[in-house]
Scaffold this active site. Structure first.
Site, PDB file in Angstrom:
ATOM      1  N   ASP A 124       0.789  -1.242   0.000  1.00  0.00           N
ATOM      2  CA  ASP A 124       0.000   0.000   0.000  1.00  0.00           C
ATOM      3  C   ASP A 124       0.815   1.283   0.000  1.00  0.00           C
ATOM      4  O   ASP A 124       0.241   2.375  -0.029  1.00  0.00           O
ATOM      5  CB  ASP A 124      -0.957   0.004   1.194  1.00  0.00           C
ATOM      6  CG  ASP A 124      -2.069  -1.008   1.025  1.00  0.00           C
ATOM      7  OD1 ASP A 124      -2.668  -1.032  -0.066  1.00  0.00           O
ATOM      8  OD2 ASP A 124      -2.335  -1.764   1.967  1.00  0.00           O
ATOM      9  N   ASP A 184      -6.653  -4.241  -5.877  1.00  0.00           N
ATOM     10  CA  ASP A 184      -6.299  -2.954  -5.277  1.00  0.00           C
ATOM     11  C   ASP A 184      -4.859  -2.568  -5.629  1.00  0.00           C
ATOM     12  O   ASP A 184      -4.502  -1.394  -5.715  1.00  0.00           O
ATOM     13  CB  ASP A 184      -6.429  -3.009  -3.742  1.00  0.00           C
ATOM     14  CG  ASP A 184      -7.565  -3.881  -3.224  1.00  0.00           C
ATOM     15  OD1 ASP A 184      -7.946  -4.843  -3.912  1.00  0.00           O
ATOM     16  OD2 ASP A 184      -8.053  -3.630  -2.125  1.00  0.00           O
TER      17      ASP A 184
HETATM   18  N1  GLY Z   1      -7.189  -1.859  -0.319  1.00  0.00           N
HETATM   19  C1  GLY Z   1      -8.165  -2.178   0.611  1.00  0.00           C
HETATM   20  C2  GLY Z   1      -9.500  -1.593   0.348  1.00  0.00           C
HETATM   21  O1  GLY Z   1      -9.808  -1.091  -0.707  1.00  0.00           O
HETATM   22  O2  GLY Z   1     -10.295  -1.666   1.259  1.00  0.00           O
END
Ligand code: GLY
Length: 401
Positions: A124, A184
């Site tokens: 992330d 994601d």
């Molecule tokens: N990347 C985690 C979400 O979108 O909740």
């Protein structure tokens, strides 16, 4: 297609003149919407600033959401995956309003995040650092953050497995049993693409490989996404499909689909590879034509969960993605994407989704869903929902009408 005035009038508390298109309505309302967003974020920032040092373990904290039970702001340590979105929203508000308050506060919160540049423990960091520092460098036209961004890209690339051709989204890089990838992850590739053009060419190889492998494995024939794939590091096959944040393995989690729409559009912009453009349209068409897509364009939290909670964050991400995608496709298709995104923004700006007063701690959008299977953050504001809502409004402002 023009939005029927009666339909708009029921969902938007902004004036609609007879015969006006959705774009005309939104354009007229835009200054007022930005004004309301700015007022909300000034109040939010005043409430959040005294809490920055209140973390239990000495780590600085950044606003993330709102706890409806306690009525308090939900602050998260700077290593939480969404901490780039709050400073990013402040950067967008600076862009929207030119008010120096937002520049100062955006700088303050952005610079708290520097320690994340060395973090290779999850994927992330692209979100965290590119939404904050990436916007800072773009808006301030400065290169003073470039080393931080390059270092972050190198840290993220350590999660790339050369033989699988994929970045590991979650889990320890030494884990031989599981190799987990989620859609994601497409969002973190923008940082790598930036870095590849700014002194770290390997970033492009990693990003293209990841996007191409994800395109091959992560979607059903109809363009709907799985959430978590677990790859075998022995032979590269998908050994398990997990529902992750979705309702089931065989339905598409709305935000996952939104990340794919946005991510493949961005990868086309960055690489010029037509395969990504085709794919961005496929995943978009899945969403906007889905029989369970509600009339106001704000999806249920999972495309297979009609009647359950909506996810305003997914709508905001889709709107922003479509407003970019419409630039790259022929006129007829462009109109469809543009009109759908405008419909979504009109819905999100209406009282059905846009907050009033301090009902949700001055965040902008109500009705986001974080992780329903874990009973976490259901029907609540989400920092990333606000971020992509503001980004989409700015993208709309740039449109030639
Ligand atoms: N990347 C985690 C979400 O979108 O909740």
């Amino acid at each position: 297609m023009r939005l029927a005035v009666s339909a708009v009038a029921t969902i938007v508390a902004i004036s609609v003149n007879a015969g006006e298109s959705g774009e005309e309505t939104l354009k007229a309302a835009l200054p007022g919407i930005f004004e309301k967003c700015a007022a909300h974020y000034k109040a939010l920032d005043a409430a959040a600033t005294p809490l920055v040092d209140k973390g239990s373990d000495g780590m600085k904290q950044v606003p993330h959401g709102f706890n409806r039970k306690t009525g308090k702001l939900d602050m998260r340590n700077i290593d939480w995956w969404t901490t780039g979105h709050y400073p990013g929203s402040l950067w967008y508000l600076y862009e929207a309003t030119g008010d120096g308050f937002f520049k100062d506060r955006a700088t303050y919160w952005t610079e708290l995040l520097e320690p994340n540049k060395n973090d290779s423990s999850h994927h992330d960091t692209g979100f965290m650092m590119y939404c904050s520092y990436g916007n800072a460098r773009r808006i301030l036209k400065t290169d003073k953050y470039d080393d931080i961004l390059r270092t972050t890209a190198k840290s993220l690339s350590k999660r790339f497995n050369e033989s699988l051709g994929l970045i590991r989204s979650w889990g320890d890089i030494r884990d031989r049993k599981n190799f987990l990838v989620i859609p994601d992850n497409m969002m973190n590739l923008e940082l790598l693409e930036w870095a590849s053009k700014n002194g770290f060419p390997y970033g492009d190889k990693v990003a293209r490989s990841h996007a191409t492998k994800t395109m091959a494995h992560h979607f059903r024939k109809d363009g709907g996404t799985y959430h978590v794939l677990n790859y075998s590091q022995e032979d590269g096959r998908v050994q398990q499909i997990w529902r992750g944040q979705g309702a089931s393995c065989e339905t598409a989690w709305a935000r996952g689909q939104a990340w794919a729409i946005y991510g493949y559009t961005m990868m086309y912009r960055e690489t010029g590879d037509k395969a990504y453009l085709e794919f961005a349209q496929k995943v978009s068409d899945y969403a906007i034509n889905h029989p369970n897509m509600p009339e106001d364009g704000v999806p249920y939290w999972d495309f297979g969960a009609p009647g359950e909670e909506r996810d305003s964050s997914a709508a905001a991400i889709i709107a922003s993605g479509l407003l970019e995608l419409q630039k790259y496709v022929p006129t007829e298709k462009s109109k469809v994407y543009r009109e759908f995104a405008v419909k979504q923004l009109l819905s999100l700006a209406s009282p059905a989704y846009f907050s009033e007063g301090d009902e949700i701690g001055h965040w902008l959008l109500k009705h986001g869903v974080g992780h329903k299977p874990e009973h976490s953050e259901i029907d609540t504001p989400l920092d990333y929902g606000d971020y992509y809502f503001l980004e989409a409004l700015l993208r709309f402002r740039e449109l030639k009408m």
